[in-house]
Design a protein around this motif. Structure first.
Motif, mmCIF file in Angstrom:
data_model
loop_
_atom_site.group_PDB
_atom_site.id
_atom_site.type_symbol
_atom_site.label_atom_id
_atom_site.label_comp_id
_atom_site.label_asym_id
_atom_site.label_seq_id
_atom_site.Cartn_x
_atom_site.Cartn_y
_atom_site.Cartn_z
ATOM 1 N N HIS A 72 26.199 37.601 45.720
ATOM 2 C CA HIS A 72 25.724 36.393 45.047
ATOM 3 C C HIS A 72 24.244 36.456 44.679
ATOM 4 O O HIS A 72 23.753 35.599 43.959
ATOM 5 C CB HIS A 72 26.032 35.152 45.888
ATOM 6 C CG HIS A 72 25.292 35.085 47.191
ATOM 7 N ND1 HIS A 72 25.673 35.793 48.300
ATOM 8 C CD2 HIS A 72 24.202 34.381 47.556
ATOM 9 C CE1 HIS A 72 24.856 35.522 49.289
ATOM 10 N NE2 HIS A 72 23.939 34.677 48.880
ATOM 11 N N PHE A 80 36.998 40.524 35.689
ATOM 12 C CA PHE A 80 38.042 41.248 36.408
ATOM 13 C C PHE A 80 39.258 41.481 35.516
ATOM 14 O O PHE A 80 39.452 40.789 34.513
ATOM 15 C CB PHE A 80 38.477 40.442 37.639
ATOM 16 C CG PHE A 80 37.360 40.177 38.599
ATOM 17 C CD1 PHE A 80 37.095 41.061 39.625
ATOM 18 C CD2 PHE A 80 36.565 39.039 38.471
ATOM 19 C CE1 PHE A 80 36.061 40.815 40.514
ATOM 20 C CE2 PHE A 80 35.531 38.792 39.358
ATOM 21 C CZ PHE A 80 35.282 39.685 40.382
ATOM 22 N N MET A 101 25.569 27.704 40.314
ATOM 23 C CA MET A 101 25.366 28.468 41.546
ATOM 24 C C MET A 101 24.038 29.223 41.523
ATOM 25 O O MET A 101 23.448 29.492 42.552
ATOM 26 C CB MET A 101 26.523 29.453 41.758
ATOM 27 C CG MET A 101 27.801 28.764 42.141
ATOM 28 S SD MET A 101 27.579 27.746 43.611
ATOM 29 C CE MET A 101 28.705 26.411 43.295
ATOM 30 N N ASN A 102 23.563 29.571 40.318
ATOM 31 C CA ASN A 102 22.285 30.276 40.234
ATOM 32 C C ASN A 102 21.128 29.319 39.996
ATOM 33 O O ASN A 102 19.987 29.752 39.849
ATOM 34 C CB ASN A 102 22.338 31.313 39.113
ATOM 35 C CG ASN A 102 23.201 32.502 39.491
ATOM 36 O OD1 ASN A 102 22.825 33.290 40.356
ATOM 37 N ND2 ASN A 102 24.372 32.613 38.901
ATOM 38 N N MET A 147 26.265 33.098 33.207
ATOM 39 C CA MET A 147 25.394 33.143 34.385
ATOM 40 C C MET A 147 24.133 33.965 34.082
ATOM 41 O O MET A 147 23.316 34.183 34.954
ATOM 42 C CB MET A 147 26.132 33.728 35.577
ATOM 43 C CG MET A 147 26.437 35.211 35.412
ATOM 44 S SD MET A 147 27.227 35.929 36.857
ATOM 45 C CE MET A 147 25.817 36.164 37.912
ATOM 46 N N ASP B 125 35.802 36.295 45.958
ATOM 47 C CA ASP B 125 34.939 37.385 45.481
ATOM 48 C C ASP B 125 34.366 37.044 44.109
ATOM 49 O O ASP B 125 33.182 37.250 43.844
ATOM 50 C CB ASP B 125 35.742 38.690 45.361
ATOM 51 C CG ASP B 125 35.902 39.384 46.703
ATOM 52 O OD1 ASP B 125 35.271 38.923 47.677
ATOM 53 O OD2 ASP B 125 36.648 40.369 46.772
ATOM 54 N N ALA B 126 35.253 36.527 43.233
ATOM 55 C CA ALA B 126 34.801 36.187 41.882
ATOM 56 C C ALA B 126 33.681 35.160 41.939
ATOM 57 O O ALA B 126 32.672 35.282 41.239
ATOM 58 C CB ALA B 126 35.969 35.660 41.050
ATOM 59 N N SER B 127 33.815 34.150 42.790
ATOM 60 C CA SER B 127 32.769 33.130 42.807
ATOM 61 C C SER B 127 31.490 33.673 43.432
ATOM 62 O O SER B 127 30.393 33.250 43.075
ATOM 63 C CB SER B 127 33.268 31.848 43.483
ATOM 64 O OG SER B 127 33.184 31.952 44.867
ATOM 65 N N ALA B 128 31.616 34.650 44.338
ATOM 66 C CA ALA B 128 30.409 35.286 44.880
ATOM 67 C C ALA B 128 29.657 36.041 43.776
ATOM 68 O O ALA B 128 28.439 35.957 43.688
ATOM 69 C CB ALA B 128 30.766 36.239 46.024
ATOM 70 N N THR B 129 30.396 36.760 42.910
ATOM 71 C CA THR B 129 29.700 37.483 41.835
ATOM 72 C C THR B 129 29.035 36.513 40.863
ATOM 73 O O THR B 129 28.093 36.860 40.180
ATOM 74 C CB THR B 129 30.634 38.408 41.019
ATOM 75 O OG1 THR B 129 31.577 37.609 40.316
ATOM 76 C CG2 THR B 129 31.358 39.392 41.898
ATOM 77 N N LEU B 130 29.534 35.272 40.825
ATOM 78 C CA LEU B 130 28.923 34.274 39.939
ATOM 79 C C LEU B 130 27.721 33.596 40.583
ATOM 80 O O LEU B 130 27.143 32.669 40.016
ATOM 81 C CB LEU B 130 29.964 33.224 39.553
ATOM 82 C CG LEU B 130 31.024 33.726 38.564
ATOM 83 C CD1 LEU B 130 32.230 32.809 38.560
ATOM 84 C CD2 LEU B 130 30.425 33.820 37.170
ATOM 85 N N GLY B 131 27.366 34.020 41.787
ATOM 86 C CA GLY B 131 26.141 33.530 42.392
ATOM 87 C C GLY B 131 26.336 32.571 43.565
ATOM 88 O O GLY B 131 25.364 32.009 44.063
ATOM 89 N N ALA B 132 27.582 32.385 44.009
ATOM 90 C CA ALA B 132 27.816 31.448 45.104
ATOM 91 C C ALA B 132 27.666 32.159 46.442
ATOM 92 O O ALA B 132 28.355 33.142 46.703
ATOM 93 C CB ALA B 132 29.209 30.840 44.986
ATOM 94 N N GLY B 133 26.766 31.685 47.292
ATOM 95 C CA GLY B 133 26.621 32.213 48.642
ATOM 96 C C GLY B 133 27.809 31.785 49.491
ATOM 97 O O GLY B 133 28.608 30.962 49.061
#
Lengths: 223, 231
Positions: A72, A80, A101-102, A147, B125-133
């Motif tokens: 993150h 994907f 989220m960012n 993003m 996993d997808a939401s983690a790659t989008l920046g979610a801790g």
């Protein structure tokens, strides 16, 4: 500039790969060659046993210095194979998820531009459950772009689609490469797709790099 | 015959309050334990799993007695809660809520755990790659997708709490106006002459409440399932 030098054992399979990538680079190889594991390592979803991954001036992973930036915080967009849209959120919320989220400020112009580029304006209020495969992939691409990633990973984004849908999405990817300045790593086992999208090719077989260079590598593979 | 006496109303109110408080207070713990059991590997996991399920298997009177000797006013945990949290459990309605929460806990944890286990890790996993801790992944992806199971767990807990009798009566007795729930009121009425009509009224009331709870929860769960399927 992405530079990767990693090793990983996955059961019987061993991956040992070194390459550098700029602009739009294709990871080309047959299924099971380790391409997806490799992009998962770049995204931070899989941890290499050893090695080093850096993007521009930042080290994302370095086993020697015990650096491992969590996914993150990597700011790497990932499209994907199966889209992976969040099923409980509308298309619009999926698109905005990365911005929230960012903690990025609202940027209506970019959002409208990308929505238009991918032709998904009429889908914004829908939920992912009733989108077609092609629509889903376009939303996934938009979500990753919004993003504002430093790098965009596309892991066989067309593999789950039939031929007609592939031809529908390919032009969007080409436009995306030309209109956004985000470097791309494009994973595929289809030489035809790569020819349209990539400028550099890294060939991978059995977890090893067997060639790196321009598009002429594809001819060697197919011809 | 359908006119309820003030005493009966009181028992109904206590039952509802006990069941609601038991459900609400155990929910955060239920979610935490279910998540740990579904997703984490830790030393002693099998023991924690067994401990959570113990109230399901033990005779309720045993659970009630264990509560009595640990949460009584002179017992260590009871004294701790009275001194530092300001809650007294013994022979209070709060004790009934505690007994119900513990008896219902295995049912709640089971339902929530199953829904955590059913979630596709790839979405997280997808939401983690989008920046979610990790915390944001849990709050914006895991928990919303587990919502049908969370609702099911809350309903099971509420239903179990409404029906709980053995542990409650052992721990906090059967005091009208304080710890006498519908179940223990019915029990009392069946022990005295001419209590049949009143018992029957409370039996009808408990059927109506249980039925309403099931209908509402079915509706809520349906909506949640639809949401999480993305239709």
């Amino acid at each position: 500039m992405l530079s990767v030098d990693v090793e990983k054992r996955l059961g019987e399979f061993s991956l040992k790969v070194t390459f550098a990538a700029d602009d739009s680079t294709a990871l080309f190889g047959s299924s099971g060659s380790g391409k997806t594991s490799l992009v998962n390592m770049i995204a931070g979803l899989v941890r290499p046993d050893r090695g080093r991954i850096s993007l521009d001036d930042e080290i994302l992973f370095d086993s020697a210095c015990a650096i491992d930036v969590p996914p993150h915080r990597r700011r790497i967009g990932y499209v994907f194979q199966e889209g992976r849209l969040l099923p409980h959120l509308s298309v619009a919320k999926n698109l905005d998820y990365g911005r929230w989220m960012n903690g990025l400020p609202r940027d209506q112009a970019t959002r409208e531009h990308i929505v238009k580029l991918l032709n998904i304006g009429h889908l914004l209020d829908r939920r992912p459950g009733n989108l077609s495969g092609g629509e889903r992939q376009r939303v996934a691409i938009g979500r990753a772009l919004l993003m504002k990633p430093r790098l965009l990973l596309l892991d066989e984004p067309l593999a789950s689609l039939d031929r007609a849908r592939r031809l529908e999405i390919l032009p969007f990817l080409v436009r995306l490469r030309d209109e956004t300045k985000v470097p791309i790593v494009y994973v595929s086992h289809q030489a035809g797709e790569i020819q349209r999208i990539a400028t550099q090719v890294v060939r991978i077989e059995d977890g090893r790099v067997i060639g790196a260079g321009g598009l002429e590598l594809l001819d060697a593979a197919t011809g | 015959m359908l006119e309820l006496t003030p005493e009966e109303w009181t028992a109904i109110r206590i039952s509802l309050r006990v069941a609601l408080v038991a459900t609400a207070a155990s929910l955060p713990f239920g979610i935490a334990v279910a998540y740990a059991l579904a997703r984490r590997q830790f030393w002693g996991k099998a023991a924690v799993d067994a401990l959570v399920h113990l109230p399901l298997v033990l005779p309720p009177v045993v659970t009630g007695y264990l509560l009595l000797i640990s949460f009584g006013r002179k017992a260590p945990l009871g004294m701790f809660f009275e001194k530092y949290v300001g809650i007294v459990f013994s022979f209070r309605w709060t004790g009934a809520a505690l007994a119900c929460a513990i008896m219902a806990f295995p049912l709640m944890v089971r339902a929530i755990r199953l829904s955590f286990e059913a979630i596709d890790h790839k979405l997280e996993d997808a939401s983690a790659t989008l920046g979610a801790g990790p915390l944001w992944v849990f709050l914006t992806v895991t928990l919303p997708l587990a919502l049908p199971g969370v609702i099911a767990g809350m309903v099971l807990c509420f239903a179990k709490a409404l029906g709980e009798f053995g542990a409650t009566i052992t721990f906090v007795s059967n005091i009208p106006g304080e710890t006498q729930t519908i179940a223990s009121a019915i029990y009392t009425l069946t022990q005295v002459p001419n209590g049949d009509a009143a018992a029957m009224r409370l039996v009808l009331v408990s059927i109506v409440i249980s039925f309403a709870a099931l209908v509402v929860s079915g509706w809520l769960a349906n909506r949640a399932v639809q949401r999480s399927h993305g239709d």
